[in-house]
Design a protein around this motif. Structure first.
Motif: not given
Lengths: 594, 146
Positions: A51-52, A54, A241-242, A244
């Motif tokens: 999910c992360h 970067e 998640r959407l 959030a």
């Protein structure tokens, strides 16, 4: 409903109803939004990448990731060659080779009687930046999982092995003294394990053995964000998640240090970049410190300060005082948090934080500074108004950090900036030989009285200097001979810096004095500094013959030759002054927790 | 929706989403932080721009196909509404999901995208399946009510 309408709009309507029901159910689900009662366990940084990506990539480039590595993993960065190099120190010969199994191997033999002192395969590496240390599994009563940090380090810049007696501030080892040689043989399970790994549990049992477990080898995502098992379970629901953006504070099951108040934020870093004393040491050694990033660090520990002591120490004891300058400023690395706490910019936790200058997910992995944080922009325009800084300081090429964060910290064989932000006041230190000041760390050819007078001529506030006999040598030259080991090391460091003011010949003459020091670390600074400053081939050839850890006779021969070439320093050319300064030396041994 | 209204609306959509592309270029050229420094937002704005523009073109093509295949006019009117609004919803769903989003995923407005996509897909399938009644010519069939 007409058939055409149903067929054309029906599927979309069904999706919309399902989505609305799903959104409503997720919004109503308290477990999806409430503060987690338990963070669960550590999942590992690889799981965070999904999910992360970067943030994972910037972490992957950092020295945090490689702080501890298992040598058995294919991507471990092993800096030392382990191709049969030897290091001879104090009558012991260490050989660094690669075993037939492929493991890096270290053996040590005492020359006088050919006694085997150490013979071990390396399992872990510690550090990849300044130098790399090595850990082997050796059962010395702590069980099969007991590991020891070996007393050597590989210095990548110098491309050589160093006995840790030469990196820590200890005097030369006695010849053939096994106990002294192994002084820096340090148990990993209850020392290094804490700040060099993620969620470590030393697992000390009542019988003295260890069942050490790590959440993740090295400093992973969860070292700063806390265990993520509950966060992952919660975020496995795509609707959570959407939705959030509906939550102002993100997911309370995970800590985002950047969203914390300045004091809480700094505590996340201070857990490791500020040595501490655990509230319940037995519990820490058995189960880990239990710190959850975002909660008050004081719940589990207190930072070591100059006046600190252990519960078992007598009330008047100040066992940690040698790690601080007399005014309480930390003078060793790994006390950066304490420096911040003592800074006026910290403003009791409401002002500056570690994150004001550093970012863990930026483009620069070395010091992990925010863009521009190594310039005056870190101070001017952010907190200090540009107008008020106009002409401030009276130096054209000197930045804020040079004066307000002087290099008066020792660690990792380097002179490092102080993280206690202060205003220079050399006049307040007049008559004292026990700590450096920012001015004479650059003006290495000047006395403190000169610096105090210069403050006034530059229109800077400062204490008026009392008359003080400083004839014979500059402040730094005197510290180099008469200071304690930290002062001497930092004086040698200051003399070699490119920013230093003063004749190069005079600086080199002074640095030769450091080559005679009883502390290998001071000699290291003198030697490295001379290599930086020396221009002619003859002098460089002499310097390349000098080994800061060689026997005294060999070293002193090189010093004599260098003095014959470069000339005596201002201090060494005055025998009375030289002896007086040697007489006031405070040759303490200073433990460094790195 | 009449054929001309559908065509005009599709061209307006196309113009709007193409203009959005120019706006995105300007944001990148001017280094506007809220776009340049937000990879997720940038990605979903691009998705919205690309989908909105391409699906507007699909609508232009669909208008031609409705005429060419002689889709019954009652169906055709509703197909035009479903296809045009579906295309618009897909584009705006991506844009909305990118403008307002969380740390790792687009915002809830992206849930509109599947709804719009279903309407557009249903429209295309309907046009592909439906045949003009009585096997007449497409031109004749297009004039027959269903």
């Amino acid at each position: 409903m007409r058939r055409d309408t149903a067929l054309l709009f029906g599927p979309a309507l069904v999706w919309t109803v399902a989505a609305v029901v799903g959104v409503a159910a997720t919004l109503a689900d308290e477990d999806a939004w409430s503060a987690a009662t338990s963070r669960g366990g550590v999942v590992g940084s690889a799981d965070c990448r999904r999910c992360h990506p970067e943030q994972h990539a910037s972490w992957h480039e950092s020295y945090h990731r490689t702080m501890t590595q298992s040598v058995g993993t294919g991507d471990a960065i092993i800096l030392a060659p382990f191709s049969g190099e030897t290091l001879r120190v104090a009558g012991f010969v260490a050989t660094f080779s690669t075993a037939t199994s492929g493991s890096p191997h270290v053996s040590v033999v005492r020359e006088s009687d050919a006694q085997d002192v150490l013979d071990a395969d390396v399992e872990l590496t510690v550090g990849t930046h300044r130098y790399q240390q090595y850990v082997a599994r050796i059962d010395r009563g702590g069980g099969s999982l007991e590991r020891w940090r070996l007393p050597f380090a590989w210095h990548p810049q110098a491309q050589r092995w160093i006995h840790l007696g030469g990196a820590f501030l200890f005097p030369d080892l006695a010849e053939g003294d096994t106990q002294a040689y192994l002084r820096h043989f340090s148990r990993w399970n209850d020392n290094c394990v804490f700040c060099h790994n993620t969620e470590p549990v030393p697992g000390l049992r009542e019988d003295g053995t260890f069942d050490t477990a790590l959440g993740e080898v090295g400093i992973g995502c969860e070292a700063c964000h806390g265990p993520a098992e509950a966060h992952l379970a919660r975020q496995s629901n795509p609707l959570r998640r959407l939705l959030a953006p509906l939550s102002d504070h993100g997911d309370p099951a995970i800590t985002h240090p950047g969203r914390l108040e300045p004091d809480r934020h700094s505590e996340v870093c201070g857990r490791c970049h500020g040595q501490r004393i655990g509230k319940d040491l037995a519990k820490v050694l058995a189960h880990g410190d239990g710190f959850i990033p975002g909660t008050p660090l004081e719940e589990v520990s207190r930072p070591i300060l100059a006046e600190g002591r252990l519960a078992s120490d007598p009330p008047t004891a100040r066992p940690f005082a040698p790690r601080f300058w007399p005014d309480g400023t930390p003078r060793l690395s790994a006390y950066e948090y304490q420096g911040l706490l003592l800074s006026p910019c910290y403003d009791e936790g409401q002002g500056m934080s570690c994150g004001s200058c550093h970012t863990m997910h930026g483009a620069e992995p070395s010091m992990q500074l925010r863009a521009g944080a190594d310039t005056d922009a870190a101070c001017v325009g952010s907190c200090h108004a540009v107008a008020s800084m106009d002409g401030h300081g009276g130096h054209d090429t000197v930045g804020c950090q040079d004066c307000h964060m002087p290099r008066v910290t020792y660690g990792l064989l380097q002179g490092l900036i102080s993280h206690r932000i202060t205003s220079p006041d050399p006049g307040a230190l007049t008559g004292r030989d026990d700590m450096p000041d920012a001015c004479t760390q650059c003006h290495v050819d000047q006395t403190r009285a000169w610096a105090s007078a210069a403050m006034g001529s530059l229109g800077l506030q400062g204490t008026a200097a009392e008359p003080y006999p400083e004839s014979g040598g500059s402040r730094v030259e005197r510290d180099l001979v008469g200071g304690d080991p930290v002062q001497r090391a930092l004086a040698a460091h200051a003399l070699a810096r490119p920013e230093a003011v003063g004749s190069q010949a005079r600086r080199m003459q002074a640095l030769v004095d450091a080559l005679e020091d009883d502390y290998p670390a001071v000699r290291w600074f003198g030697h490295r500094g001379l290599l930086v400053l020396a221009r002619d081939e003859a002098t460089r050839a002499l310097l390349l013959r000098y080994d800061f850890m060689a026997d005294a006779a060999d070293r002193l021969e090189a010093v004599d030759e260098l003095r014959a070439t470069l000339g005596h320093s201002v201090v060494s050319s005055q025998p009375e002054l030289w002896q007086r300064l040697l007489g006031q030396r405070d040759d303490v041994a200073i433990a460094i927790g790195e | 929706m009449s054929p001309s209204t559908h065509l005009r609306a599709s061209l307006w959509s196309l113009a709007g989403f193409l203009a959005m592309g120019m706006w995105l270029e300007a944001m990148l050229g001017l280094r506007v932080s809220s776009v340049v420094d937000d990879a997720l937002r940038r990605e979903f704005l691009r998705l919205g721009h690309a989908h909105g523009g391409l699906l507007a073109l699909v609508n232009v093509g669909l208008g031609w196909a409705l005429e060419r295949l002689g889709t019954p006019s009652g169906w055709a009117a509703r197909v035009r509404v479903a296809a045009w609004s579906g295309a618009l919803i897909v584009g705006l769903g991506f844009v909305g999901g990118g403008v307002w989003h969380g740390p790792t995923d687009p915002g809830p407005l992206v849930l509109l995208v599947p709804a719009g996509a279903l309407m557009l897909v249903a429209s295309l399938v309907a046009v592909a399946i439906l045949r003009c009644p009585s096997g007449g010519s497409p031109d004749q069939a297009s004039n027959n009510p269903s």
